[in-house]
Design an enzyme around this catalytic site. Sequence first.
Site, short mmCIF file in Angstrom:
data_model
loop_
_atom_site.label_atom_id
_atom_site.label_comp_id
_atom_site.label_asym_id
_atom_site.label_seq_id
_atom_site.Cartn_x
_atom_site.Cartn_y
_atom_site.Cartn_z
N ASP A 170 0.81 -1.22 0.00
CA ASP A 170 0.00 0.00 0.00
C ASP A 170 0.85 1.27 0.00
OD1 ASP A 170 0.78 -0.49 2.58
OD2 ASP A 170 -1.20 -0.24 3.47
C1 LAN Z 1 3.43 -0.94 10.17
C2 LAN Z 1 3.13 0.47 9.92
C3 LAN Z 1 2.51 0.75 8.61
C4 LAN Z 1 1.62 -0.36 8.12
C5 LAN Z 1 0.68 0.08 6.98
C6 LAN Z 1 1.39 0.68 5.79
C7 LAN Z 1 -0.28 1.14 7.51
C8 LAN Z 1 -0.12 -1.15 6.57
O1 LAN Z 1 -1.13 -0.78 5.68
C9 LAN Z 1 0.77 -2.27 6.15
C10 LAN Z 1 1.68 -2.71 7.31
C11 LAN Z 1 2.53 -1.58 7.89
C12 LAN Z 1 3.68 -1.33 6.96
C13 LAN Z 1 3.12 -1.94 9.25
C14 LAN Z 1 3.49 -3.33 9.57
C15 LAN Z 1 3.93 -3.63 11.01
C16 LAN Z 1 4.72 -2.51 11.65
C17 LAN Z 1 5.99 -2.30 10.85
C18 LAN Z 1 3.84 -1.26 11.58
C19 LAN Z 1 2.55 -1.37 12.34
C20 LAN Z 1 4.67 -0.28 12.38
C21 LAN Z 1 5.30 -1.14 13.52
C22 LAN Z 1 5.08 -2.60 13.14
C23 LAN Z 1 6.28 -3.49 13.53
C24 LAN Z 1 5.92 -4.95 13.29
C25 LAN Z 1 6.65 -3.23 14.99
C26 LAN Z 1 7.64 -4.16 15.58
C27 LAN Z 1 6.94 -5.29 16.20
C28 LAN Z 1 7.03 -6.56 15.85
C29 LAN Z 1 5.88 -7.46 16.13
C30 LAN Z 1 8.23 -7.13 15.20
#
Ligand code: LAN
Length: 725
Positions: free
Chosen positions: A456
């Site tokens: 996305d």
């Molecule tokens: C994010 C932030 C953005 C998010 C969107 C783009 C909004 C979504 O549409 C796709 C997935 C994504 C990229 C996403 C995936 C997981 C993340 C990276 C996070 C929520 C920000 C933090 C999280 C990450 C996994 C945090 C660390 C924790 C673990 C469980 C390893």
Amino acid sequence: RDQNGRAHTNGNKDSDPDSTDLSKWRLKVEKGRHVWHYLKTDEQCQQWPQTDEDKFWLGIDIGAPTLPKPKTPLDAAKNGFEFYRRIQSSDGHWSAAYGGPLFLMPGLVIGMYVTQTPIPQEWRIEMKRYLLNKANKDGGWGLHTAGPSTVFGTACNYAVCRLLGMEADHPAMIRARAKLHSLGGATGIPSWGKLWLACLNVYEWEGMNPIPPELWTLPDWLPIHPWRWWIHTRMVYIPMGYLWGKRFKAPMDPLIESLREELYVEPYESIQWSKHRNNIAEIDVWAPHTRTLEALMGVLSVYESCGGLPPLRRAGMRRAYELLVMEDENTGYQDIGPVNKMLNYICRWIEEGPDSEVMANHREKLKDFMWMSGEGLMMTGTNGSQLWDASFIAQSMVDSGLVEQPENKKACESILEWLDEHQIREDPKHYKEAYRFSTKGAWPFSTKEQGYTVSDCTGEGMKATIMLQNEAGLKTRISQRRLRDSVDLLLTMQNPSGGFASYETINAPSAIELLNPGEVFGNIMREYDYPECTTSVVTSLLMFRKIDDYRSEDIDKCIKGAVKYILAAQQPDGSWFGSWAVCHTYAMMFALESLSLDEQTYETSDVVKKACHYLLDRQREDGGWGEKFDSCVTGRYIQADYSLVVQTSWALIALLHAKYPEPEPIKRAVKVIMKRQKPDGHWDDEDTVGVFNRNCAIDYPLYPFSFSVWALGKAHRFLAAKNAL
Ligand code: LAN
């Protein structure tokens, strides 16, 4: 701001002052990279004055002027941008605090402690202040800043405070310890906490379920091979497997000895560790261990207790290390996120030593995860949300027409420059051999250096580009060839269902979720289809199709499949469930946009009608929408205590996509957004609205800006057409 009754008293007994001088902090932004600096002298401060951007994020009033009171939604949107233009970063995007999770700083501080990395004094002071600010009333910490105290949050952050120099008899430490003990002490900490504490030598490895790195020596075709797991999960378990193989622990010292006493309700020596492998405090659990997982862990524990197969273990560890080295090199030592960043940090230190160039690089990139705020210094969920926020802001500027105003042109041009700079133009340096997905043509969530394709983010980046270049007519920076690369990439990401997942295609069977060992998170074992991701992708493809007939048949086919998936994902009550923000309100904005592409609107489609009524039934008396974070956890729409500007904007945009015909509900919603706007044009960040893995909240402080401006602009057009302004 403190509705949760959080403690603000410090009264620290150690030698550090309670806080630093906020007027000495500066944010330096280079190529999207955020680094906060603390200036030591007044002279340095004079040479490098604090900007509005610095002040805003530090919670210092920037003294923006009061603007003329808006009469129409568009006036309000204009005022909004008038304010936010002041805090645009010098390189064209908007920097922002990406806080919320409270399980990240433990990795940072424990990782730095066990590798004897010096922690700068200003970090130490401000991290303590942050944690004291984020402690709950009962003295503990949650998984995230909006959650109840858990063993994971409390034990880890208690240890962090102590490692940062707080005394055990500090009042906040006494309270936190009491809370931890009332939850049963640290033996019931979830597995990721067990691992951090084991590295710190205050928990025994024997009390953990095995994490055999041998998994990486299995043949790739096996349906449970870790390359098929969700990218974040596998990237975390690679270094974990290595550390498990090493049974790495910090050398004993008096502080560790003392922590061993403080964290538990029983004497450390008397704990029967093997009994605690599956002991997870009830308050912490979101995804309980399945019987399948516990049976598998039982077998693996027998394998471990027989000493395993040493050559296989060695091969597994070698492979895990190779993979994590490639991850470091692919991402400029950022790594995909803060958890594997710190795990890799320890692994590299073990193998390469503190004086290596590798560790110098790793140390430098610690800074990218540190964000200074008015409440102290935090570790962020990624190295920022640069691309994501910039692309929404760009689209809101074009869609509302604000881009046309001469005073906004420069700001919009620099967003486009940023998009140009941060599109990824090559596949990763270590590509197939590191099980990476293609990146050529992608936009990442944060920066090009972090370098991961997100479906996305690529979609939104492409939409922002096309809107700025082709619709608003700014000078073209990103060629058609490069947009075609994005299209090629996106077309490879569609799943057989027609939907799109986050970073990759779905590569593992759904049963793999039975092996989720993470306890506190749901849906982490593999990729899933998401209505949000699907919509961003197909709307971008459709926008592209209007300016280029490249692969137009493939695009049509893709859109058809996506619409089919969106329809299948609708819940019986008419809603869609959101995974990346709270919750139904968010997903419905996306799903209804997808359906509008297929000309499915309120007038033409019963599905859309039902969805609109679902939303309208939840519009609050004041005209706004407010959905609680708990909706994500439970899967049901739960009304918040009051309406929120961000969710009101989402619902408004959803209804406008659906071409809901009546102006009344739209007008009432607009009123809420306008009423909450401050006289200088900005909106407060009222509550945490982001989420991941069903259970963890994360902040998007720029959403009140991008989505309000967007909703107001759209609503203005609609109301004007209906003569209902
Ligand atoms: C994010 C932030 C953005 C998010 C969107 C783009 C909004 C979504 O549409 C796709 C997935 C994504 C990229 C996403 C995936 C997981 C993340 C990276 C996070 C929520 C920000 C933090 C999280 C990450 C996994 C945090 C660390 C924790 C673990 C469980 C390893």
